[in-house]
Design an enzyme around this catalytic site. Structure first.
Site, short mmCIF file in Angstrom:
data_model
loop_
_atom_site.label_atom_id
_atom_site.label_comp_id
_atom_site.label_asym_id
_atom_site.label_seq_id
_atom_site.Cartn_x
_atom_site.Cartn_y
_atom_site.Cartn_z
N ALA A 199 0.85 -1.20 0.00
CA ALA A 199 0.00 0.00 0.00
C ALA A 199 0.88 1.25 0.00
CB ALA A 199 -0.92 -0.02 1.22
N CYS A 236 -3.22 -8.05 6.80
CA CYS A 236 -2.79 -6.70 7.16
C CYS A 236 -2.92 -6.48 8.67
CB CYS A 236 -3.60 -5.65 6.40
SG CYS A 236 -3.05 -3.99 6.78
N LYS A 253 -4.29 -14.18 1.03
CA LYS A 253 -2.96 -13.84 1.55
C LYS A 253 -3.10 -13.68 3.07
CE LYS A 253 0.85 -10.53 0.89
NZ LYS A 253 0.84 -9.69 2.11
C1 LIG Z 1 4.59 -0.34 3.14
C2 LIG Z 1 3.93 -1.69 3.11
C3 LIG Z 1 2.65 -1.80 2.58
C4 LIG Z 1 2.01 -3.05 2.53
N1 LIG Z 1 0.78 -3.14 1.97
C5 LIG Z 1 0.17 -4.36 1.87
C6 LIG Z 1 -1.10 -4.50 1.23
O1 LIG Z 1 -1.69 -3.55 0.72
N2 LIG Z 1 -1.63 -5.76 1.17
C7 LIG Z 1 -0.99 -6.86 1.71
O2 LIG Z 1 -1.51 -7.97 1.63
N3 LIG Z 1 0.20 -6.74 2.29
C8 LIG Z 1 0.79 -5.53 2.38
N4 LIG Z 1 2.04 -5.43 2.93
C9 LIG Z 1 2.74 -6.66 3.31
C10 LIG Z 1 3.57 -7.17 2.13
O3 LIG Z 1 2.76 -7.52 1.04
C11 LIG Z 1 4.39 -8.40 2.53
O4 LIG Z 1 3.53 -9.41 2.96
C12 LIG Z 1 5.38 -8.09 3.64
O5 LIG Z 1 6.01 -6.83 3.44
C13 LIG Z 1 6.44 -9.19 3.76
O6 LIG Z 1 7.15 -9.32 2.55
P1 LIG Z 1 8.59 -8.64 2.31
O7 LIG Z 1 9.43 -9.00 3.51
O8 LIG Z 1 9.09 -9.24 1.02
O9 LIG Z 1 8.35 -7.16 2.20
C14 LIG Z 1 2.66 -4.20 3.02
C15 LIG Z 1 3.94 -4.08 3.57
C16 LIG Z 1 4.58 -2.85 3.61
C17 LIG Z 1 5.97 -2.76 4.18
#
Ligand SMILES: Cc1cc2nc3c(=O)[nH]c(=O)nc-3n(C[C@H](O)[C@H](O)[C@H](O)COP(=O)(O)O)c2cc1C
Length: 328
Positions: A23, A105, A144
């Site tokens: 997001a 989330c 998810k």
């Molecule tokens: C700034 C930010 C925004 C995110 N927005 C969403 C979102 O809109 N929907 C969602 O399912 N997860 C969201 N997440 C979680 C990520 O999709 C992901 O599950 C999480 O960051 C772990 O993966 P990573 O370590 O590769 O970033 C968000 C994470 C961050 C840091």
């Protein structure tokens, strides 16, 4: 390493590394920039099912995408089964290739409204939601999740079984409890392996990827069919391509400074085209901050970014940042 032969419904993602929904970041411009390198599937930022139901303009503005982004998943959040089903059918009609339901989330605003990871507190509601959305659409459906809401209460395998039983085409697991928020030391890939061993639908592993090596490690250690990457693409839109190249050849894919500058300028252009200069540049501030992380004078420029409101000033700043390297 050998990838599995799985598909998500009729979608056969290539590479097997997917761009996570983030997001505030993964709008159409971001997705196009990442996809210009590689991404098996790109996801929208989370979209309010209520916003769609009530025709909220801000929500509807988030639904634009271009053909080059396919396959593209729309991610929805909410906690009312028939509203989520309405939103999913609406998005299928709009041309999205896949629907993903946000059940992970952890942010207070979303959780307080009973959505996102709050759903993991009520598995009968999870079941009703997947059932209702499944009935409403023909395109692939995924969920998810996190491994649970409360620390120590892992419900991932149970949710996996429910999702599978109600016709979901895959399940994505971020192996961490909602109560742990984003603590790097809490990432638990064993929970992903366990889910993979417990369901027959494809599993998308997610969470804590920092390097190309980590992507390979997650595939190997968990047996996941796909790996989803979010934060590692911030400032590194070529990360998924690099990880895929690394898995297949042992070599990484890098960008020269000149190429990186070109990509940033292109990103700004796409964003401004989509959202107009005022909003586009405002949104690009945090994205550019990631792009210049680790470069000479980055902290000074990061502060300066907050005062930048035109495309030409942002470009000027970037020429200055990158110019420092040519001088040297
Ligand atoms: C700034 C930010 C925004 C995110 N927005 C969403 C979102 O809109 N929907 C969602 O399912 N997860 C969201 N997440 C979680 C990520 O999709 C992901 O599950 C999480 O960051 C772990 O993966 P990573 O370590 O590769 O970033 C968000 C994470 C961050 C840091």
């Amino acid at each position: 390493m050998k990838f599995t032969n799985s598909k998500i419904g009729a979608i056969n993602p290539e590479p097997k590394i997917l761009l996570a929904p983030l997001a505030g970041f993964t709008d159409s411009a971001y997705r196009r920039i990442v996809k210009s390198f590689a991404a098996g599937i790109v996801y929208t930022e989370m979209i309010s099912s209520m916003g769609i139901f009530y025709g909220d303009k801000k929500t509807l503005d988030m639904l634009n995408f271009s053909e080059e982004e396919r396959p593209i998943a729309a991610q929805i959040f909410g906690n009312v089964p028939d509203k989520l089903a309405y939103a999913a059918a609406f998005l299928e009609e709009r041309g999205f290739d896949m629907i993903d339901i946000n059940m992970g989330c952890p942010t207070p605003k979303i959780v307080k409204s009973g959505s996102g990871a709050a759903l993991l507190k009520d598995l009968s509601l999870v079941k009703a939601i997947v059932k209702s959305v499944r009935k409403a659409i023909r395109i692939p459906l995924t969920v998810k999740i996190r491994k649970g809401f409360y620390k120590g209460q892992n419900v991932a395998n149970e949710v996996g079984k429910i999702a599978e039983g109600e016709g979901a085409d895959a399940i994505c697991l971020h192996g961490i409890f909602a109560e742990e928020f984003f603590k790097p030391e809490c990432e638990d890939w064993d929970s992903i392996r366990s889910l993979k061993e417990n369901v027959n639908i494809p599993v998308i592993g997610n969470g804590g990827i920092k390097s190309e090596e980590d992507v390979l490690k997650m595939f190997e250690e968990t047996g996941a069919d796909y790996v989803m990457v979010g934060r590692a693409t911030l400032g590194a839109p070529h990360f998924i391509k690099s990880a895929d190249t690394y898995i297949k050849t042992g070599k990484k894919f890098t960008l020269s400074l000149k190429e990186k500058l070109y990509i940033i300028l292109r990103h700004i252009e796409l964003e401004v085209d989509d959202k107009g200069e005022e909003r586009g540049i405002k949104e690009m501030r945090k994205i550019v901050a990631h792009y210049i992380k680790g470069m000479k004078g980055a902290s000074h420029y990061r502060a300066e970014l907050n005062g930048i409101s035109t495309k030409s000033d942002m470009e000027k700043m970037l020429f200055e940042v990158f110019g420092k390297y040519e001088e040297a």
